[in-house]
Enzyme design. Structure first.
Site, PDB file in Angstrom:
ATOM      1  N   HIS A 133       0.740  -1.449  -0.287  1.00 28.35           N
ATOM      2  CA  HIS A 133       0.133   0.226   0.096  1.00 28.35           C
ATOM      3  C   HIS A 133       0.684   0.885  -0.138  1.00 28.35           C
ATOM      4  CE1 HIS A 133       0.582  -0.503   4.051  1.00 28.35           C
ATOM      5  NE2 HIS A 133       0.563   0.610   4.325  1.00 28.35           N
TER       6      HIS A 133
ATOM      7  N   ASP B 150       0.337   5.400   1.850  1.00 30.06           N
ATOM      8  CA  ASP B 150       0.010   6.137   2.922  1.00 30.06           C
ATOM      9  C   ASP B 150      -0.521   7.596   2.105  1.00 30.06           C
ATOM     10  OD1 ASP B 150       1.320   3.932   4.478  1.00 30.06           O
ATOM     11  OD2 ASP B 150       3.184   5.461   5.689  1.00 30.06           O
TER      12      ASP B 150
ATOM     13  N   HIS C  45       4.542  -0.054  -0.697  1.00 34.18           N
ATOM     14  CA  HIS C  45       5.779  -0.762   0.962  1.00 34.18           C
ATOM     15  C   HIS C  45       4.437  -1.694   1.458  1.00 34.18           C
ATOM     16  CE1 HIS C  45       3.707   2.438   2.912  1.00 34.18           C
ATOM     17  NE2 HIS C  45       3.758   2.045   4.089  1.00 34.18           N
TER      18      HIS C  45
ATOM     19  N   ARG D 298       6.756  -9.218  15.838  1.00 26.60           N
ATOM     20  CA  ARG D 298       6.897  -8.176  15.005  1.00 26.60           C
ATOM     21  C   ARG D 298       6.318  -6.911  16.002  1.00 26.60           C
ATOM     22  NH1 ARG D 298       6.118  -4.644  10.788  1.00 26.60           N
ATOM     23  NH2 ARG D 298       8.187  -3.016  10.805  1.00 26.60           N
TER      24      ARG D 298
END
Ligand code: AKG
Ligand code: FE2
Length: 338
Positions: free
Chosen positions: A213, A215, A270, A280
């Site tokens: 996607h 941002d 990203h 994570r």
């Protein structure tokens, strides 16, 4: 970024997968067969910019042009603040599922626990849970910790205050030759802090954490714990891993800055991969214009050649977010001369 319109808000409070029960039936066969491992060889190819360097403006502009994503050091945010926020985020995500569900995002709200808001626009199973914070998280924190919510709130509020100043500093430097960051007269910028959690996944095939996607922000500042997962799409190398480096932060260009720069700065594509063995965490701080602020390309002396003409029509963030909720390729809808 992770924003959707009022029209699709009902999708925003979909609940994350039940990681515990899915992992306990291991091996869990995910529908994904492709590998989400990024190339490790080129992980260090992102520009690293020392914000105290005398040539910082040029370096930032070059990094924005080159890849739309870069690493910053000497950013002024103490390591203790980053680690402290991590500890508090882990305290939240380690709660039993039914406790976290007390903070579930309600339809129509931005803030709260749930799947990545991105999940509303992408039809993809993501091994991810998130907590979106806008300003004070006190309402949600009180629901999950009736007596021990203050520390979480103080940490998250302090984190956002610092990230806001840092975003303004970076954007001010990047836009210096474009007349600086525009003053937002009536309302402040739109900002959000997205806490992302990717539990270890013992699935048979790899699961994606966050699907590819861009941002919606002007810029996003990302802090990661010490588990690799963030990946940037690079024209030549494909997906490259952006390995965490203690104390440094990752900054990426979002759609709004892509428009302002008249496509000179790419909006970084990203995604996030998941580890089989480690949990994570990442913190994404989104900094964008106020919802009704009209964003349009700035054409100035720095632009030359094909950049001389505006490539996008003006658009408010509110309108853009609404368009992106229906079509992830919303940038193409406002591009001129399609
Ligand atoms: O987990 C990461 O490193 C990336 C998070 C992200 O891209 C987002 O929250 O928009
Ligand atoms: Fe993102």
């Amino acid at each position: 970024m992770a924003e959707v319109s009022q029209a699709s808000v009902h999708l925003r409070h979909r609940i994350p997968p039940d990681f515990y029960s899915l992992n306990s039936q291991k091996p869990f066969d995910s529908p994904h067969v492709s590998s989400f491992l990024g190339s490790e060889d080129v992980q260090n190819s992102l520009p690293v910019i020392d914000l105290n360097s005398p040539t910082v403006e040029d370096s930032l502009v070059r990094a924005c042009e080159l890849s739309g994503m870069f690493v910053v050091t000497n950013h002024g945010i103490p390591l203790g603040v980053l680690v402290g926020a991590e500890v508090e985020a882990l305290r939240f995500f380690s709660l039993p599922r039914e406790e976290k569900m007390k903070a579930l995002r309600t339809p129509g709200e931005t803030a709260g626990y749930g799947m990545a808001p991105l999940a509303a626009i992408l039809d993809e199973t993501m091994w991810h849970e998130g907590l979106t914070i806008t300003g004070s998280p006190i309402e949600h924190a009180k629901q999950v910790w009736p007596h021990e919510y203050m520390r979480f709130c103080e940490m998250m509020e302090d984190y956002q205050k610092r990230m806001k100043s840092l975003s303004e500093k970076i954007l001010g430097l990047v836009l210096k030759n474009y007349g600086g960051l525009p003053p937002f007269h009536e309302s402040g910028p739109s900002t959000a802090l997205q806490l992302n959690s990717y539990p270890a996944c013992q699935c048979l095939n790899e699961m994606i954490g966050l699907a590819p996607h861009t941002d919606t922000s002007y810029i996003t500042i990302v802090h990661q714990n010490d588990v690799t997962g963030l990946q940037l799409f690079h024209e030549q190398h494909g997906w490259i891993s952006v390995a965490p480096k203690t104390g440094s932060l990752v900054v990426n260009v979002g759609d709004m800055l892509h428009i302002v720069s008249n496509a000179r700065f790419p909006s970084a594509l990203h995604r996030a991969a998941v580890s089989r063995v480690q949990h994570r965490l990442s913190f994404a701080y989104f900094y964008g214009p106020p919802a009704d602020f009209e964003v349009s390309p700035i054409i100035n002396a720095c632009s030359s050649g094909p950049h001389q003409e505006a490539r996008f029509r003006p658009v408010t963030k509110r309108e853009f977010v609404r368009m992106k909720a229906k079509n992830v390729h919303a940038l193409s809808l406002i591009r001129k001369g399609k």
